[in-house]
Design a protein around this motif. Structure first.
Motif, short mmCIF file in Angstrom:
data_model
loop_
_atom_site.label_atom_id
_atom_site.label_comp_id
_atom_site.label_asym_id
_atom_site.label_seq_id
_atom_site.Cartn_x
_atom_site.Cartn_y
_atom_site.Cartn_z
N PHE A 93 73.54 103.53 105.50
CA PHE A 93 73.53 104.98 105.68
C PHE A 93 74.58 105.41 106.70
N LEU A 94 74.78 104.59 107.73
CA LEU A 94 75.73 104.94 108.80
C LEU A 94 77.17 104.56 108.46
N LEU A 95 77.35 103.74 107.42
CA LEU A 95 78.68 103.21 107.12
C LEU A 95 79.76 104.28 106.93
N PRO A 96 79.50 105.36 106.16
CA PRO A 96 80.55 106.40 106.04
C PRO A 96 80.96 106.98 107.39
N SER A 97 79.98 107.25 108.25
CA SER A 97 80.30 107.80 109.57
C SER A 97 81.06 106.78 110.42
N ILE A 98 80.63 105.50 110.33
CA ILE A 98 81.31 104.46 111.10
C ILE A 98 82.77 104.35 110.68
N ILE A 99 83.02 104.40 109.37
CA ILE A 99 84.39 104.31 108.86
C ILE A 99 85.23 105.49 109.34
N LEU A 100 84.68 106.70 109.25
CA LEU A 100 85.42 107.90 109.67
C LEU A 100 85.70 107.85 111.17
N PHE A 101 84.68 107.50 111.97
CA PHE A 101 84.89 107.41 113.42
C PHE A 101 85.90 106.33 113.76
N SER A 102 85.88 105.22 113.04
CA SER A 102 86.82 104.14 113.31
C SER A 102 88.25 104.57 113.03
N LEU A 103 88.44 105.29 111.92
CA LEU A 103 89.78 105.70 111.52
C LEU A 103 90.35 106.80 112.41
N PHE A 104 89.51 107.79 112.74
CA PHE A 104 90.01 108.99 113.41
C PHE A 104 89.64 109.09 114.89
N LEU A 105 88.87 108.14 115.42
CA LEU A 105 88.50 108.20 116.83
C LEU A 105 88.75 106.88 117.54
N PHE A 106 88.09 105.82 117.08
CA PHE A 106 88.18 104.55 117.80
C PHE A 106 89.57 103.93 117.73
N TYR A 107 90.17 103.90 116.52
CA TYR A 107 91.50 103.31 116.40
C TYR A 107 92.55 104.09 117.21
N PRO A 108 92.63 105.45 117.10
CA PRO A 108 93.60 106.18 117.94
C PRO A 108 93.36 105.96 119.43
N MET A 109 92.09 105.86 119.85
CA MET A 109 91.78 105.65 121.26
C MET A 109 92.31 104.30 121.74
N ILE A 110 92.03 103.26 120.96
CA ILE A 110 92.50 101.91 121.32
C ILE A 110 94.02 101.85 121.28
N LYS A 111 94.62 102.48 120.27
CA LYS A 111 96.09 102.48 120.13
C LYS A 111 96.74 103.20 121.31
N THR A 112 96.15 104.31 121.73
CA THR A 112 96.69 105.06 122.88
C THR A 112 96.63 104.22 124.14
N PHE A 113 95.50 103.57 124.37
CA PHE A 113 95.36 102.71 125.55
C PHE A 113 96.37 101.58 125.50
N TYR A 114 96.59 101.00 124.33
CA TYR A 114 97.56 99.91 124.17
C TYR A 114 98.99 100.40 124.46
N LEU A 115 99.36 101.55 123.89
CA LEU A 115 100.72 102.06 124.08
C LEU A 115 101.01 102.45 125.53
N SER A 116 99.96 102.75 126.29
CA SER A 116 100.19 103.19 127.68
C SER A 116 100.79 102.09 128.55
N PHE A 117 100.79 100.84 128.07
CA PHE A 117 101.36 99.73 128.83
C PHE A 117 102.76 99.34 128.34
N PHE A 118 103.34 100.18 127.45
CA PHE A 118 104.63 99.85 126.85
C PHE A 118 105.60 101.01 126.95
N LEU A 119 106.88 100.70 126.84
CA LEU A 119 107.89 101.67 126.46
C LEU A 119 108.07 101.56 124.96
N THR A 120 108.41 102.67 124.32
CA THR A 120 108.51 102.67 122.86
C THR A 120 109.87 103.19 122.41
#
Length: 296
Positions: free
Chosen positions: A18-45
Protein backbone atom coordinates in the motif's frame (compact mmCIF):
# COMPACT_ATOMS: atom_id res chain seq x y z
CA UNK A 1 2.90 -19.16 17.24
CA UNK A 2 4.01 -19.85 13.68
CA UNK A 3 0.60 -18.83 12.43
CA UNK A 4 0.88 -15.47 14.26
CA UNK A 5 4.31 -14.83 12.74
CA UNK A 6 2.99 -15.72 9.29
CA UNK A 7 -0.01 -13.39 9.73
CA UNK A 8 2.24 -10.59 10.98
CA UNK A 9 4.55 -11.07 8.00
CA UNK A 10 1.64 -11.01 5.57
CA UNK A 11 0.26 -7.82 7.15
CA UNK A 12 3.70 -6.24 6.92
CA UNK A 13 4.00 -6.98 3.20
CA UNK A 14 0.45 -5.78 2.60
CA UNK A 15 1.31 -2.51 4.31
CA UNK A 16 4.46 -2.16 2.21
CA UNK A 17 2.46 -2.72 -0.97
CA UNK A 18 0.00 0.00 0.00
CA UNK A 19 2.88 2.37 0.81
CA UNK A 20 4.97 1.45 -2.24
CA UNK A 21 3.59 4.18 -4.59
CA UNK A 22 4.28 6.85 -1.95
CA UNK A 23 7.72 5.41 -1.20
CA UNK A 24 8.62 5.50 -4.91
CA UNK A 25 7.40 9.10 -5.33
CA UNK A 26 9.19 10.29 -2.18
CA UNK A 27 12.37 8.50 -3.25
CA UNK A 28 12.34 10.09 -6.71
CA UNK A 29 11.34 13.63 -5.78
CA UNK A 30 12.55 14.02 -2.17
CA UNK A 31 15.11 11.53 -0.91
CA UNK A 32 17.24 11.27 -4.06
CA UNK A 33 17.48 15.09 -4.60
CA UNK A 34 18.30 15.52 -0.89
CA UNK A 35 21.11 12.95 -0.98
CA UNK A 36 22.38 14.30 -4.32
CA UNK A 37 22.46 17.87 -2.95
CA UNK A 38 24.40 16.77 0.13
CA UNK A 39 26.84 14.85 -2.11
CA UNK A 40 27.39 17.78 -4.49
CA UNK A 41 28.10 20.16 -1.60
CA UNK A 42 31.54 18.51 -1.22
CA UNK A 43 32.51 19.01 -4.88
CA UNK A 44 33.18 21.59 -7.53
CA UNK A 45 31.20 20.90 -10.68
CA UNK A 46 31.30 21.66 -14.38
CA UNK A 47 28.65 23.72 -16.19
CA UNK A 48 26.35 20.69 -16.42
CA UNK A 49 26.52 20.01 -12.69
CA UNK A 50 28.79 16.97 -12.94
CA UNK A 51 31.20 16.67 -9.97
CA UNK A 52 34.80 17.32 -11.02
CA UNK A 53 36.93 18.10 -7.96
CA UNK A 54 36.41 16.91 -4.38
CA UNK A 55 36.91 19.90 -2.06
CA UNK A 56 35.59 18.52 1.21
CA UNK A 57 34.28 21.26 3.48
CA UNK A 58 35.71 24.12 1.40
CA UNK A 59 32.27 25.10 0.04
CA UNK A 60 30.96 25.43 3.60
CA UNK A 61 34.05 27.35 4.74
CA UNK A 62 33.62 29.79 1.87
CA UNK A 63 30.02 30.40 2.96
CA UNK A 64 31.22 31.17 6.48
CA UNK A 65 33.73 33.71 5.17
CA UNK A 66 31.51 35.21 2.43
CA UNK A 67 30.16 38.70 3.12
CA UNK A 68 27.41 38.17 0.53
CA UNK A 69 26.17 34.97 2.15
CA UNK A 70 26.36 36.58 5.59
CA UNK A 71 24.17 39.38 4.29
CA UNK A 72 21.76 36.83 2.78
CA UNK A 73 21.63 35.04 6.13
CA UNK A 74 20.76 38.24 8.01
CA UNK A 75 18.24 39.37 5.38
CA UNK A 76 16.52 35.98 5.49
CA UNK A 77 16.00 36.12 9.25
CA UNK A 78 14.84 39.73 9.08
CA UNK A 79 12.38 38.76 6.37
CA UNK A 80 11.02 35.89 8.49
CA UNK A 81 10.77 38.24 11.47
CA UNK A 82 8.83 40.77 9.40
CA UNK A 83 6.27 38.48 7.81
CA UNK A 84 5.52 35.66 10.28
CA UNK A 85 4.08 37.67 13.22
CA UNK A 86 2.42 40.17 10.89
CA UNK A 87 0.75 37.51 8.72
CA UNK A 88 -0.59 35.56 11.69
CA UNK A 89 -1.82 38.60 13.66
CA UNK A 90 -3.57 40.21 10.67
CA UNK A 91 -5.10 36.88 9.55
CA UNK A 92 -6.27 36.14 13.10
CA UNK A 93 -7.87 39.58 13.38
CA UNK A 94 -9.68 39.10 10.05
CA UNK A 95 -10.72 35.54 10.97
CA UNK A 96 -12.23 36.71 14.28
CA UNK A 97 -14.18 39.42 12.41
CA UNK A 98 -15.32 36.99 9.70
CA UNK A 99 -16.42 34.46 12.32
CA UNK A 100 -19.04 36.83 13.68
CA UNK A 101 -22.62 36.04 12.69
CA UNK A 102 -23.33 39.18 10.71
CA UNK A 103 -25.36 39.79 7.58
CA UNK A 104 -23.20 39.69 4.45
CA UNK A 105 -20.16 38.28 6.28
CA UNK A 106 -19.72 35.72 3.47
CA UNK A 107 -18.66 38.52 1.14
CA UNK A 108 -15.90 39.56 3.53
CA UNK A 109 -14.75 35.95 3.93
CA UNK A 110 -14.41 35.74 0.14
CA UNK A 111 -12.48 39.02 0.03
CA UNK A 112 -10.10 38.06 2.83
CA UNK A 113 -9.31 34.66 1.31
CA UNK A 114 -9.08 35.90 -2.30
CA UNK A 115 -5.27 36.09 -2.31
CA UNK A 116 -5.19 32.28 -2.28
CA UNK A 117 -6.45 32.29 -5.86
CA UNK A 118 -3.80 34.72 -7.11
CA UNK A 119 -0.52 33.35 -8.42
CA UNK A 120 2.80 34.66 -7.13
CA UNK A 121 3.56 36.12 -10.58
CA UNK A 122 0.25 38.00 -10.85
CA UNK A 123 0.47 39.24 -7.27
CA UNK A 124 4.04 40.43 -7.78
CA UNK A 125 3.12 42.34 -10.95
CA UNK A 126 0.23 43.96 -9.07
CA UNK A 127 2.56 45.12 -6.30
CA UNK A 128 5.18 46.22 -8.83
CA UNK A 129 2.71 48.82 -10.09
CA UNK A 130 1.88 49.87 -6.51
CA UNK A 131 5.60 50.33 -5.80
CA UNK A 132 6.28 52.29 -9.01
CA UNK A 133 8.32 55.36 -7.95
CA UNK A 134 6.61 57.81 -10.32
CA UNK A 135 3.00 56.66 -10.70
CA UNK A 136 2.56 54.03 -8.00
CA UNK A 137 -0.47 54.35 -5.75
CA UNK A 138 1.61 54.11 -2.57
CA UNK A 139 3.83 57.07 -3.46
CA UNK A 140 0.83 59.08 -4.62
CA UNK A 141 -0.81 58.46 -1.24
CA UNK A 142 2.39 59.56 0.51
CA UNK A 143 2.49 62.71 -1.65
CA UNK A 144 -1.04 63.63 -0.54
CA UNK A 145 0.10 63.79 3.09
CA UNK A 146 3.32 65.62 2.20
CA UNK A 147 5.83 62.74 2.37
CA UNK A 148 8.49 62.38 -0.32
CA UNK A 149 8.32 59.43 -2.69
CA UNK A 150 10.08 56.23 -1.63
CA UNK A 151 12.09 53.97 -3.92
CA UNK A 152 10.38 50.87 -2.62
CA UNK A 153 12.28 48.42 -4.81
CA UNK A 154 15.42 50.45 -5.47
CA UNK A 155 16.26 51.85 -2.03
CA UNK A 156 18.29 49.38 0.09
CA UNK A 157 16.53 50.63 3.22
CA UNK A 158 13.07 49.82 1.85
CA UNK A 159 13.45 46.90 -0.58
CA UNK A 160 13.21 44.13 2.04
CA UNK A 161 10.21 45.85 3.63
CA UNK A 162 8.53 46.08 0.22
CA UNK A 163 9.08 42.37 -0.41
CA UNK A 164 7.75 41.64 3.08
CA UNK A 165 4.57 43.64 2.44
CA UNK A 166 4.00 41.73 -0.78
CA UNK A 167 4.53 38.39 0.94
CA UNK A 168 2.26 39.24 3.88
CA UNK A 169 -0.52 40.13 1.46
CA UNK A 170 -0.01 36.86 -0.45
CA UNK A 171 0.04 34.74 2.72
CA UNK A 172 -3.02 36.21 4.41
CA UNK A 173 -5.59 34.27 2.34
CA UNK A 174 -4.26 30.83 3.28
CA UNK A 175 -3.62 31.74 6.92
CA UNK A 176 -7.05 33.35 7.21
CA UNK A 177 -8.86 30.27 5.91
CA UNK A 178 -7.01 27.91 8.25
CA UNK A 179 -7.68 30.13 11.28
CA UNK A 180 -11.32 30.63 10.32
CA UNK A 181 -11.74 26.86 10.10
CA UNK A 182 -10.19 26.53 13.54
CA UNK A 183 -12.53 29.17 14.98
CA UNK A 184 -15.59 27.45 13.56
CA UNK A 185 -14.57 24.12 15.12
CA UNK A 186 -14.59 25.52 18.67
CA UNK A 187 -17.44 24.14 20.79
CA UNK A 188 -20.07 26.90 21.04
CA UNK A 189 -21.19 25.63 24.46
CA UNK A 190 -18.02 27.13 25.91
CA UNK A 191 -19.17 30.59 24.82
CA UNK A 192 -22.70 29.93 26.08
CA UNK A 193 -21.37 29.02 29.53
CA UNK A 194 -19.14 32.12 29.50
CA UNK A 195 -22.14 34.31 28.62
CA UNK A 196 -24.08 32.86 31.54
CA UNK A 197 -21.19 33.76 33.83
CA UNK A 198 -21.16 37.29 32.43
CA UNK A 199 -17.78 37.11 30.68
CA UNK A 200 -16.96 40.03 28.38
CA UNK A 201 -15.81 39.85 24.76
CA UNK A 202 -12.07 40.13 25.43
CA UNK A 203 -12.21 37.67 28.33
CA UNK A 204 -13.84 35.10 26.03
CA UNK A 205 -11.29 35.91 23.33
CA UNK A 206 -8.22 35.31 25.51
CA UNK A 207 -9.57 32.58 27.79
CA UNK A 208 -11.58 30.54 25.29
CA UNK A 209 -10.84 31.45 21.67
CA UNK A 210 -7.04 31.64 21.77
CA UNK A 211 -6.51 28.49 23.93
CA UNK A 212 -8.97 26.46 21.83
CA UNK A 213 -7.36 27.81 18.65
CA UNK A 214 -3.81 27.03 19.83
CA UNK A 215 -3.42 23.79 17.75
CA UNK A 216 -4.38 25.71 14.61
CA UNK A 217 -2.12 28.62 15.54
CA UNK A 218 0.77 26.22 16.11
CA UNK A 219 0.22 24.63 12.68
CA UNK A 220 0.02 28.05 11.02
CA UNK A 221 3.19 29.19 12.81
CA UNK A 222 5.20 26.17 11.63
CA UNK A 223 3.95 26.36 8.04
CA UNK A 224 4.38 30.14 7.78
CA UNK A 225 7.98 30.02 9.02
CA UNK A 226 8.88 27.24 6.58
CA UNK A 227 7.22 29.10 3.69
CA UNK A 228 9.01 32.31 4.68
CA UNK A 229 12.41 30.63 4.46
CA UNK A 230 11.46 29.27 1.01
CA UNK A 231 10.16 32.52 -0.52
CA UNK A 232 11.43 32.95 -4.07
CA UNK A 233 8.94 34.09 -6.73
CA UNK A 234 8.28 37.65 -5.64
CA UNK A 235 11.99 38.30 -5.11
CA UNK A 236 12.84 37.06 -8.60
CA UNK A 237 10.14 39.23 -10.18
CA UNK A 238 10.46 42.41 -8.12
CA UNK A 239 14.12 42.87 -7.13
CA UNK A 240 16.31 40.03 -8.47
CA UNK A 241 17.99 39.94 -5.07
CA UNK A 242 18.93 43.63 -5.12
CA UNK A 243 19.52 46.40 -4.43
CA UNK A 244 22.97 45.77 -2.94
CA UNK A 245 21.96 42.18 -2.07
CA UNK A 246 19.40 43.43 0.46
CA UNK A 247 16.75 40.99 -0.79
CA UNK A 248 19.17 38.24 -1.77
CA UNK A 249 17.57 35.71 0.59
CA UNK A 250 19.19 32.29 0.92
CA UNK A 251 16.75 30.62 -1.49
CA UNK A 252 17.41 33.23 -4.16
CA UNK A 253 21.14 33.02 -3.47
CA UNK A 254 20.96 29.27 -4.11
CA UNK A 255 19.16 29.88 -7.41
CA UNK A 256 21.64 32.55 -8.49
CA UNK A 257 24.67 30.44 -7.60
CA UNK A 258 23.36 27.32 -9.32
CA UNK A 259 21.52 28.55 -12.41
CA UNK A 260 23.20 31.89 -13.10
CA UNK A 261 26.80 31.31 -12.00
CA UNK A 262 26.56 27.53 -12.69
CA UNK A 263 28.35 26.77 -9.40
CA UNK A 264 26.34 23.77 -8.23
CA UNK A 265 28.74 22.77 -5.45
CA UNK A 266 28.52 26.04 -3.46
CA UNK A 267 24.78 26.23 -4.24
CA UNK A 268 24.31 22.74 -2.80
CA UNK A 269 26.21 23.79 0.32
CA UNK A 270 23.83 26.72 0.74
CA UNK A 271 20.86 24.39 0.26
CA UNK A 272 22.16 22.09 2.99
CA UNK A 273 22.62 25.07 5.33
CA UNK A 274 19.06 26.23 4.62
CA UNK A 275 17.74 22.71 5.28
CA UNK A 276 19.55 22.62 8.64
CA UNK A 277 18.21 26.08 9.58
CA UNK A 278 14.60 25.08 8.80
CA UNK A 279 15.07 21.77 10.63
CA UNK A 280 16.40 23.53 13.74
CA UNK A 281 13.65 26.18 13.67
CA UNK A 282 10.96 23.51 13.35
CA UNK A 283 12.50 21.43 16.15
CA UNK A 284 12.60 24.50 18.43
CA UNK A 285 8.93 25.16 17.76
CA UNK A 286 7.95 21.57 18.57
CA UNK A 287 10.15 21.65 21.67
CA UNK A 288 8.90 24.91 23.18
CA UNK A 289 5.87 26.31 21.33
CA UNK A 290 3.92 23.04 21.37
CA UNK A 291 3.90 23.14 25.18
CA UNK A 292 1.48 26.05 24.94
CA UNK A 293 -0.88 24.11 22.68
CA UNK A 294 -4.16 23.07 24.27
CA UNK A 295 -5.65 20.01 22.55
CA UNK A 296 -9.33 19.45 23.15
Amino acid sequence: MKQKKKTRRQNFFKGIMFLLPSIILFSLFLFYPMIKTFYLSFFLTDMAGTPTVFVGLDNYIQLYTSDIFRKSFISTFLFVLYIVPSSIIIALFLAVLANEKLKGVGLFRTMYSSTMGISVAAGSIFWMYLFNPSMGLLNEALGVIGIDSIGWLTDPDWALIAISLTTIWMNIGFTFLILLGGLQSIDQSLYENANIEGAGYFRKLFQITVPMLSPTLFFVLVVTIINAFQTFGQIDILTKGGPQYETNLIVYSIYREAFVNRQFGPASAQAVVLFVIILIMTAIQFKFAERKVHYQ
